[in-house]
Design a protein around this motif. Structure first.
Motif, PDB file in Angstrom:
ATOM      1  N   PHE A 143       0.849  -1.296  -0.045  1.00  0.00           N
ATOM      2  CA  PHE A 143      -0.080   0.082  -0.135  1.00  0.00           C
ATOM      3  C   PHE A 143       0.716   1.277  -0.132  1.00  0.00           C
ATOM      4  O   PHE A 143       0.468   2.187  -0.645  1.00  0.00           O
ATOM      5  N   GLU A 144       1.954   1.268   0.678  1.00  0.00           N
ATOM      6  CA  GLU A 144       2.983   2.343   0.836  1.00  0.00           C
ATOM      7  C   GLU A 144       3.405   2.574  -0.536  1.00  0.00           C
ATOM      8  O   GLU A 144       3.383   3.845  -0.866  1.00  0.00           O
ATOM      9  N   PHE A 147       0.759   4.262  -2.618  1.00  0.00           N
ATOM     10  CA  PHE A 147       0.364   5.509  -2.158  1.00  0.00           C
ATOM     11  C   PHE A 147       1.710   6.431  -2.806  1.00  0.00           C
ATOM     12  O   PHE A 147       1.206   7.589  -3.424  1.00  0.00           O
ATOM     13  N   TYR A 166      -6.419  11.658  -2.115  1.00  0.00           N
ATOM     14  CA  TYR A 166      -5.688  10.578  -1.287  1.00  0.00           C
ATOM     15  C   TYR A 166      -6.550  10.487   0.012  1.00  0.00           C
ATOM     16  O   TYR A 166      -6.354   9.101   0.464  1.00  0.00           O
ATOM     17  N   LYS A 169      -8.914   7.536  -1.131  1.00  0.00           N
ATOM     18  CA  LYS A 169      -8.122   6.558  -1.703  1.00  0.00           C
ATOM     19  C   LYS A 169      -7.706   5.706  -0.186  1.00  0.00           C
ATOM     20  O   LYS A 169      -8.131   4.373   0.023  1.00  0.00           O
ATOM     21  N   LEU A 170      -7.288   6.460   1.052  1.00  0.00           N
ATOM     22  CA  LEU A 170      -6.916   5.797   2.092  1.00  0.00           C
ATOM     23  C   LEU A 170      -8.218   5.209   2.792  1.00  0.00           C
ATOM     24  O   LEU A 170      -8.265   3.986   3.312  1.00  0.00           O
ATOM     25  N   TRP A 173      -9.020   1.907   1.224  1.00  0.00           N
ATOM     26  CA  TRP A 173      -8.547   0.945   1.700  1.00  0.00           C
ATOM     27  C   TRP A 173      -9.111   0.659   3.050  1.00  0.00           C
ATOM     28  O   TRP A 173      -8.810  -0.814   3.290  1.00  0.00           O
ATOM     29  N   ILE A 174      -8.977   1.520   3.867  1.00  0.00           N
ATOM     30  CA  ILE A 174      -9.572   0.886   5.224  1.00  0.00           C
ATOM     31  C   ILE A 174     -10.641   0.060   4.906  1.00  0.00           C
ATOM     32  O   ILE A 174     -10.810  -1.022   5.806  1.00  0.00           O
ATOM     33  N   PHE A 205      -2.442   3.835   7.926  1.00  0.00           N
ATOM     34  CA  PHE A 205      -2.805   4.502   6.706  1.00  0.00           C
ATOM     35  C   PHE A 205      -2.738   5.935   7.098  1.00  0.00           C
ATOM     36  O   PHE A 205      -2.494   6.730   6.153  1.00  0.00           O
ATOM     37  N   CYS A 206      -3.157   6.078   8.287  1.00  0.00           N
ATOM     38  CA  CYS A 206      -3.053   7.514   8.432  1.00  0.00           C
ATOM     39  C   CYS A 206      -1.580   8.077   8.390  1.00  0.00           C
ATOM     40  O   CYS A 206      -1.395   9.412   8.281  1.00  0.00           O
ATOM     41  N   LEU A 208       0.489   7.297   6.499  1.00  0.00           N
ATOM     42  CA  LEU A 208       0.908   7.855   5.063  1.00  0.00           C
ATOM     43  C   LEU A 208       0.522   9.160   4.614  1.00  0.00           C
ATOM     44  O   LEU A 208       1.047   9.986   3.966  1.00  0.00           O
ATOM     45  N   ALA A 209      -0.789   9.413   5.344  1.00  0.00           N
ATOM     46  CA  ALA A 209      -1.281  11.132   5.036  1.00  0.00           C
ATOM     47  C   ALA A 209      -0.327  11.925   5.594  1.00  0.00           C
ATOM     48  O   ALA A 209      -0.167  12.853   5.132  1.00  0.00           O
TER      49      ALA A 209
END
Length: 578
Positions: A143-144, A147, A166, A169-170, A173-174, A205-206, A208-209
């Motif tokens: 996923f990284e 992203f 994005y 998108k996140l 994915w969740i 995932f957060c 990544l944000a």
């Protein structure tokens, strides 16, 4: 004896010193052996065999936390960090990425073994503590990469003005993978609940944000910065759909609570809010009527201003810090204070009969009702506990209540003064009349007509509850005028008493026309001060003591409750009876 003790103590100190030297040499020897071992086996074929030696090196480094051998400590710590980075890079490179679409019963055991290996690879100075973060990095590596491919390269999807892309998108994915994560990797966390396991996925995932935001935020102009705030808050709220809020950490929100970011946000919020307030106040349609929800009209500017003030508070409710929330609640109160100043300035330009005057009074009543509503909001109750049992809006509520009372008093005084002025001739009239008139006294009719018109305007323009307050106050005020200026200052004959009673019944009838059933008893009680003396004047025939006794019996039959002394005082107002 003392000589013997000193000699023994010296021997013991020598032994202790020798022991420390021996231990120091053991550590140096271990360090050299560990480095040699790791140097020989950190290769593609045997790097996995390095983990026990690294783990022991990390253990020694942790044990030396309080040592006085500063140089050896620095060397060992540096070696530990170096070997950790080498092993971490070799492991992640060897394991590759985990493509969740290809996970099956054959590939999953190998992936789980890899994750367990990474869990055992403790960070430097964290010996025996599972490296969950590194394991999750491996689990979410695919996923990284995706992203970064879509949102951190020079491609169309990497648009700095579209953070929602994005975030969306996140969130997808969740939603798509939280059950897979629990099913495939829950075995790695046997003591954790499903909510906690899902929280690990959300937090990853957060992160990544956070990486993306940390890169973009310094580049934003004020307009985009405001847009980012809205999107971040929206993103955080949508996370609630996937797990309880108590399990959600806020690394994305935390970026905006840093001092520089928070100051910028508060400054922009203040500028935009006051700018919007000025725009609303200057709008030609600001007095267009809107429904309040309580059965009375309010101006559109009140609705728009309150919506803006409410939005300021709603945006910061997602932040757990009550002290941070409080800074924005101060802004809300400042906006309401400024709006109150504007309403006060507007009132100075208006007559009491202008429909806009009633709309402004309704605005104040409506704002007070909203502030009371907010005082029962659970979030504001928490803030009140933080502030010592005071809600953020106690002070502004008190200011608006004083303002409402001033406006109401001014309105009541204006109506009362106008009616009294129009009836000045009536107050001076003689009540020694040859005959009772068939109609209302002419000098009274114009004032009562003005009163009726004012009550009609108030009843159709104000909230029912507020109208009844003003209606009751006017009834009390005007009946006192009639009582003090006419009843107890005049002399009556029978036709005059009958005429005055007829006029007062017309006056009372106006108030009864606007009376809610639940207010009848109170109105009767208020007006009895006027109507009961009028009955005494009309019924008294003046035929001696026996007649006075019969009058008392008649008054009792009619439920007139004036004390005998007051009855006698009123009887003496009749000039046609000695």
């Amino acid at each position: 004896k003392q000589w013997y003790q000193r000699r023994v103590r010296g021997k013991l100190e020598a032994v202790d010193k020798f022991s420390k030297v021996a231990r120091y040499l053991d550590w140096v020897k271990f360090l050299n052996e560990a480095v040699n071992f790791l140097d020989k086996r950190q290769n593609k074929e045997s790097w996995r065999r390095c983990l026990p030696i690294y783990d022991e090196l990390n253990c020694y480094s942790s044990l030396m936390e309080d040592t006085a051998c500063a140089h050896l400590k620095r060397v060992m710590d540096a070696e530990c960090r170096k070997r950790y980075e080498i092993l971490k890079d070799m492991a992640l490179k060897s394991f590759g990425t985990v493509n969740w679409k290809t996970i099956n019963s054959e590939t999953l055991p190998t992936i789980l073994d890899n994750v367990r290996f990474l869990f055992k690879l403790s960070e430097p100075l964290c010996h025996a503590k599972p490296n969950v973060k590194l394991g999750l990095t491996y689990i979410f590596s695919h996923f990284e990469l995706q992203f970064k491919f879509h949102f951190m390269r020079k491609v169309k999807t990497n648009d700095i003005s579209k953070p929602e892309w994005y975030f969306t998108k996140l969130l997808s994915w969740i939603a798509e993978n939280k059950e897979k994560f629990q099913t495939n990797f829950g075995v790695l966390f046997p003591e954790e609940s499903n909510a906690t396991i899902t929280a690990l996925l959300v937090e990853r995932f957060c992160e990544l944000a956070v990486i993306k935001l940390s890169n973009d935020l310094p580049k934003l102009d004020d307009g985009l910065f405001t847009h980012y705030i809205d999107e971040v808050i929206k993103f955080h709220k949508e996370l609630k759909e996937h797990l309880p809020l108590s399990h959600i950490k806020s690394p994305v929100l935390d970026l905006f609570t840093e001092k520089n970011m928070l100051n910028r946000w508060l400054q922009l919020e203040t500028i935009s809010s006051f700018k919007f307030l000025r725009t609303v106040e200057a709008d030609e349609t600001c007095y267009e009527e809107r429904e309040s929800g309580g059965g009375y009209p309010i101006p559109s500017m009140c609705v728009r201003v309150l919506s803006s003030v409410r939005a300021v508070g709603e945006r910061v409710k997602v932040f757990p810090s009550l002290s941070l929330n409080n800074q924005f609640y101060i802004l809300q109160c400042d906006l309401l204070k400024e709006f109150m100043v504007h309403l006060s300035d507007e009132l100075q330009k208006l007559s009491h009969k202008d429909p806009k005057y009633y709309l402004i009074l309704n605005s104040v009543v409506y704002i007070l009702s909203i502030l009371e509503e907010w005082s029962y909001d659970q979030h504001y109750i928490k803030v009140s506990r933080f502030e010592g049992d005071k809600t953020p809006f106690d002070e502004i509520s008190h200011s608006y209540e004083l303002f409402r009372q001033d406006v109401q008093d001014s309105l009541e005084s204006s109506i009362s003064t106008k009616v009294n002025g129009m009836m000045s001739g009536y107050f001076k009239q003689s009540w020694i009349l040859p005959n009772r008139l068939d109609t209302m006294t002419p000098s009274c009719s114009s004032g009562l007509m003005e009163l009726q018109q004012s009550l009609t305007a108030l009843s159709t323009s104000l909230s029912p509850e507020h109208f009844l307050v003003i209606w009751s106050n006017l009834a009390t005020s005007l009946q006192l005028s009639f009582t003090n200026k006419i009843l107890y200052r005049s002399q009556f004959n029978l036709p005059g008493a009958q005429q005055f009673r007829s006029d007062m019944l017309a006056f009372c009838g106006i108030f009864y026309d606007y009376c809610a059933p639940s207010y009848f008893a109170k109105l009767n009680s208020d007006l009895d001060v006027l109507t009961q003396p009028c009955e005494v004047l009309r019924l008294w025939k003046g035929e001696g003591a026996s007649s006075l006794n019969s009058l008392q019996d008649l008054l009792q039959e009619r439920n007139i409750t004036l004390p005998p002394g007051d009855v006698l005082k009123i009887v003496k107002l009749r000039s046609d009876i000695s």
